[in-house]
Design an enzyme around this catalytic site. Structure first.
Site, PDB file in Angstrom:
ATOM      1  N   GLY A 450      44.474 -22.664  15.901  1.00  0.00           N
ATOM      2  CA  GLY A 450      43.347 -21.803  16.264  1.00  0.00           C
ATOM      3  C   GLY A 450      43.678 -20.777  17.335  1.00  0.00           C
ATOM      4  O   GLY A 450      42.785 -20.090  17.834  1.00  0.00           O
ATOM      5  N   LYS A 451      44.968 -20.654  17.684  1.00  0.00           N
ATOM      6  CA  LYS A 451      45.380 -19.721  18.739  1.00  0.00           C
ATOM      7  C   LYS A 451      44.881 -18.301  18.507  1.00  0.00           C
ATOM      8  O   LYS A 451      44.238 -17.699  19.360  1.00  0.00           O
ATOM      9  CB  LYS A 451      46.921 -19.599  18.792  1.00  0.00           C
ATOM     10  CG  LYS A 451      47.683 -20.719  19.335  1.00  0.00           C
ATOM     11  CD  LYS A 451      49.175 -20.377  19.366  1.00  0.00           C
ATOM     12  CE  LYS A 451      49.754 -19.856  18.050  1.00  0.00           C
ATOM     13  NZ  LYS A 451      49.743 -20.793  16.931  1.00  0.00           N
ATOM     14  N   SER A 519      55.231 -20.429  20.484  1.00  0.00           N
ATOM     15  CA  SER A 519      56.083 -20.711  21.646  1.00  0.00           C
ATOM     16  C   SER A 519      56.244 -22.207  21.909  1.00  0.00           C
ATOM     17  O   SER A 519      55.701 -22.743  22.866  1.00  0.00           O
ATOM     18  CB  SER A 519      55.572 -19.981  22.894  1.00  0.00           C
ATOM     19  OG  SER A 519      54.160 -20.022  23.003  1.00  0.00           O
TER      20      SER A 519
END
Ligand SMILES: Nc1nc2c(ncn2[C@@H]2O[C@H](COP(=O)(O)OP(=O)(O)OP(=O)(O)O)[C@@H](O)[C@H]2O)c(=O)[nH]1
Ligand SMILES: [Mg+2]
Lengths: 608, 299
Positions: A450-451, A519
């Site tokens: 959901g970033k 990341s």
């Protein structure tokens, strides 16, 4: 039709302003019976030992009655046989100076009261100077409480002379000094027997006859555009109020700031089609051809109006917080509202002496002259020439309060514009101009956690609060800047390094950067934090792998399981959970809105 | 160049304000109470945007205790003008049968103030026009044209935003709102003279006519339907009365009058010895009752 006089009462606290107006309304029989009865009843409870307290007619707020002072302007409307009046009774207390200025901005005439036992004091001078700044050209000095000095002519003359000296430098059309007693009614509606030495009119008769030269300063047609009306594709009308001059069908006008010429095709005054219209009328104007005009533009025949992005102005600072040079405020000039910055303070005015003091600090209730830079070129004029395009307010972008009001003296033309260049433009200055603290919001989490959706929503929310933002994600980085990088380990490390460097540059530009990349490695994130510095805020979207895999929006997990994609984070490559993120949220069981609310709340804390 | 009359100036000011709201506020609504001030405001809105329709809806907060003639008038006008009229009532209050006879000032709080706040919240309105005038009452005389309201719709009279010239500050944060009073500077007399000049349609209750009333505390209260409760000593009389303000019928006092034309009404207004407020039961409660209500979100 009788003419209309708009006037105010002003002067220092307790000088008797409200009492004066109350007594005037009472004596001139301008009250209804129930109002009169209420006044008599209220007075019984009051401090004047049962005698009528005329100020209660004006001081209508509970706090005003409790404290016995005026806090905000009261408006009263009345008509005598000779004239219609609107009076604004303003507060004398220094704390509420801004409310006095509200009254002054609308007045043709100001009655400045002085307590005869005290004479001309600092607050009297402040109010007189504010009247002058706001262009009030007619003054009455009412020397009040004459009953307390036995109607002493010598004392009256002394106060009058002090006052005349104070206003010497102002450009006025009329001045009259009148000795009065607001409580006893001397020289208010009728000449008093207690002042045989005074040969002028009593106050109300004076107000009925004083000539307010509504001098027409400007004759060229001028209309700031309030809105564009487009009910259907055949009609495109520019709505606004004509501020000066006359316009007729067939006239050629110029649009500013776009400098296009066009002929007037039709004019509506409200809902009536007319051949011509003049100053003061609300109109809708159609032009014979398409022009680039929207709200904030001006239609005019005047060739001398400035289109520029820097001017010198006199201001009254009204905010509790100090004026900050370099800080960004919204400015409203005419019908235009845009970002602006006070770039330099020329001086402030010593209220008592009128002297110009050099300073870099302006606090509440001070008058100053300064240069204001605008974010783009707009249309304005000097206040003396053109009131409607020459006055403005400054709005604090965080609190939304009206921080200052002012009048434009003149445009500063580009070649003179050296002040702006002189300041060293640093990260702090750029941030200050945007009124915010630059941050890098580093979203990390599994694919499908959901970033990106959240980063997007958070950005929208911040933008709606007036923050300046930039979102970096796979779409705008991988396809451009990092097009040359592969997905191997070296590529991934370099990818993150570049993103961090760009985020930092964006921060230097004063922006809030949002980055949305998986990341996965702790070491890379620490590297990014090192590059970005203390603006780095790590937001860990901790939605568990099972949930992300179940969502599998892009079908990537399926491919990874089928080994069609190598090194897929969570499946064939590890995701190292952040050990100490600033913000952490799991989206499995909450709505997008709730998650956004939570993150925004935390981010606002960091921004405060 | 001809000088504008006083009414022209008031009209121009109101239209300027109405257009500013349409241009700057995100989601405005015009509150419509069916009274003479609302009728004038509606008329101004129609004129302000002509030939376009007003770019915002209208909303009536219905306590269900309005005069029948008012409701008929509202529906007829909305139809004729082709405007969107939202009608909002406090459903919870209706279920609990909150009424003006049993609940006194709680009635106003629940059926007017609360209903208004709920209505505004329901549609997310960020600005609401109201027909308040500064000559009506002492705390109104203190209010700005653009009156800032916090998240609870409350007015803070000690901390109003300065308002200079025509530079209205319309900026708000999410959840906050503006009440906007375009006819702040009109007096009762101006309203009537404008109604005559523009030939504005108003509810017939403003004109004198024989109506069934009871005499109560110095006013004639109309018996508009069977819900009206009579005190033991009261009897229904037929009297020629008219109303200076309109609201909920059990709370609105009529005055005896023979005025059946606008000219006659204007003449009576000019010669009136009491203010129009005396016919509104709500404002007579105590000094400061209007201010208290406004602080709680009332108009
Ligand atoms: N003796 C005497 N007292 C007066 C006179 N005028 C006003 N006062 C008194 O001065 C006090 C202040 O009067 P206000 O009318 O409230 O003064 P103000 O100028 O409106 O005060 P602010 O609005 O708070 O600045 C009251 O107690 C009045 O009764 C006067 O002519 N003679
Ligand atoms: Mg006062």
């Amino acid at each position: 039709m009788r003419s209309l006089l708009r006037f105010i009462t002003c002067g220092s606290v307790d000088d008797g302003k409200s009492t004066l107006i109350g007594h005037m309304l009472y004596d001139a029989k301008l009250l209804f019976a129930d109002q009169e009865k209420a006044l008599e009843l209220d007075s019984k409870l009051g401090s004047r030992g049962g005698e009528i307290d005329y100020s209660l007619l004006l001081d209508g707020l509970l706090a005003e009655r409790e404290q016995g002072i005026t806090i905000d302007v009261a408006y009263r409307y009345f008509t005598t046989d000779h004239r219609s009046f609107i009076v604004a009774d303003t507060p004398g207390h220094e704390e509420y100076t801004r409310n006095m200025a509200v009254g002054a901005s609308f007045a043709d005439l100001a009655i400045i009261l002085v307590d005869a036992t005290k004479g001309v004091i600092t607050q009297t001078k402040r109010h007189a100077r504010i009247c002058a700044l706001m262009g009030v050209k007619n003054l009455v000095l009412a020397v009040n409480k004459m009953d307390l000095i036995n109607f002493n002519e010598v004392r009256f003359t002394k106060i009058k002379n002090d006052f005349l000296q104070l206003i010497e430098e102002f450009r006025l059309e009329s001045v009259q000094a009148i000795p009065v007693s607001a409580t006893n009614g001397d020289n208010i509606t009728r000449k008093s027997e207690n002042t045989p030495w005074y040969d002028g009119l009593a106050l109300l008769p004076y107000l009925e006859v004083v000539d307010i030269g509504h001098e027409q300063k400007q004759n060229e047609f001028l209309m700031p555009v309030q809105r564009v009306s487009r009910p259907n594709h055949t009609f495109r009308g520019f709505q606004g109020q004509i501020e000066a001059g006359v316009v007729a069908v067939g006239d050629e006008i110029t649009t500013l700031p776009s400098y296009e010429k066009a002929k007037v095709k039709s004019i509506l005054v409200t809902d009536r089609e007319v051949q011509s219209a003049s100053a003061g009328q609300p109109v809708t104007i159609q032009l014979h051809r398409e022009v680039d005009v929207s709200r904030g533009c001006v239609l005019t025949t005047d060739q001398n109006i400035a289109v520029a992005d820097l001017f010198t102005a006199q201001i009254l600072w009204m905010d509790d917080t100090e004026l900050e040079v370099g800080k960004n405020y919204l400015i409203k000039v005419g019908t235009k509202i845009i970002p602006s910055t006070i770039v330099a303070i020329h001086h402030k005015v010593d209220i008592n002496t009128g002297q110009h003091l050099v300073t870099d600090k302006i606090t509440k209730n001070e008058l100053a002259t300064c240069d204001i830079a605008l974010s783009e070129k707009i249309v304005f004029d000097s206040f003396d020439r053109n009131e409607a395009l020459g006055n403005f307010i400054l709005i604090d972008r965080i609190t939304n309060m009206t921080a200052a009001c002012g009048v434009i003296k003149e445009a500063v033309l580009d070649e003179k514009n050296v002040i702006w260049q002189q300041t060293d433009v640093t990260r702090e200055v750029r941030a200050e101009q945007k009124g915010q603290k630059p941050l890098t919001l580093w979203f990390t989490g599994l694919s499908g956690s959901g970033k990106s959706t959240l980063a997007n929503e958070v950005e929208k929310r911040l933008l709606s609060f007036g923050y300046h933002t930039m979102l970096l994600d796979g779409d705008n980085v991988r396809l451009g800047l990092n097009k040359d990088l592969g997905f191997d380990e070296i590529g991934r490390i370099e990818n993150i390094r570049r993103i961090a460097e760009v985020a930092k540059l964006m921060n230097d530009a004063g922006l809030i950067t949002l980055t949305s990349f998986i990341s996965p490695f702790e070491q890379e994130r620490r590297k990014a934090q090192q590059i970005v510095g203390e603006s780095y805020i790590e937001i860990y979207i901790s939605t568990p792998l099972e949930v992300c895999e179940k969502r599998d929006v892009k079908g990537l997990y399926q491919k990874a399981r089928a080994q069609e994609i190598a090194d897929f984070t969570g499946i064939s490559s590890p995701y190292e959970k952040p050990t100490n993120p600033h913000i952490e949220i799991d989206t499995s069981n909450i709505s997008l809105e709730e998650a956004t609310d939570y993150i925004v709340k935390e981010v606002l804390k960091a921004l405060a | 160049m001809k000088e504008l009359t006083h009414l022209d100036q008031l009209e121009a000011e109101a239209i300027y304000i109405i257009r500013e709201v349409a241009a700057e506020c995100e989601n405005p609504v015009m509150l419509y109470s069916i009274g003479k001030d609302s009728s004038v405001m509606l008329h101004l809105a129609m004129k302000a945007f002509y030939p376009e329709k007003p770019p915002f809806p209208f909303m009536h907060i219905d306590t269900t205790w309005k005069f029948k003639e008012m409701i008929e008038f509202r529906d007829r006008r909305a139809n004729e003008l082709g405007i969107e009229m939202i009608v909002h009532s406090n459903e919870e209050g209706l279920e609990q049968n909150i009424n003006p006879f049993d609940h006194g000032s709680a009635y106003t709080d629940i059926m007017k103030t609360q209903a208004l706040k709920d209505g505004l919240n329901k549609y997310g309105f960020t600005a609401a026009f109201g027909g308040g005038r500064r000559d009506e009452e002492k705390s109104r005389a203190k209010e700005r044209i653009f009156s800032f309201r916090n998240k609870n719709h409350a007015w803070d009279p000690k901390n109003q935003r300065p308002e200079m010239w025509k530079q209205f500050n319309t900026k708000i944060h999410k959840g906050e709102s503006m009440r906007v009073f375009p006819i702040s500077n009109w007096t009762e007399k101006d309203i009537w003279q404008y109604i005559r000049r523009e030939n504005i349609d108003i509810v017939p209750l403003y004109f004198a006519k024989e109506r069934p009333v009871v005499y109560r505390e110095g006013n004639y209260v109309m018996v508009d339907d069977e819900r009206m409760r009579l005190e033991p000593n009261e009897e229904i009389l037929m009297k020629e009365v008219r109303f200076r303000t309109l609201g909920c019928y059990p709370l609105t006092g009529g005055v005896e009058s023979k005025a059946v034309t606008l000219d006659e009404i204007i003449e009576e207004t000019l010669g009136a010895v009491t203010s129009e407020r005396t016919t509104r039961v709500i404002d007579q409660e105590a000094v400061g009752s209007m201010e208290r209500r406004k602080r709680e979100g009332y108009f």
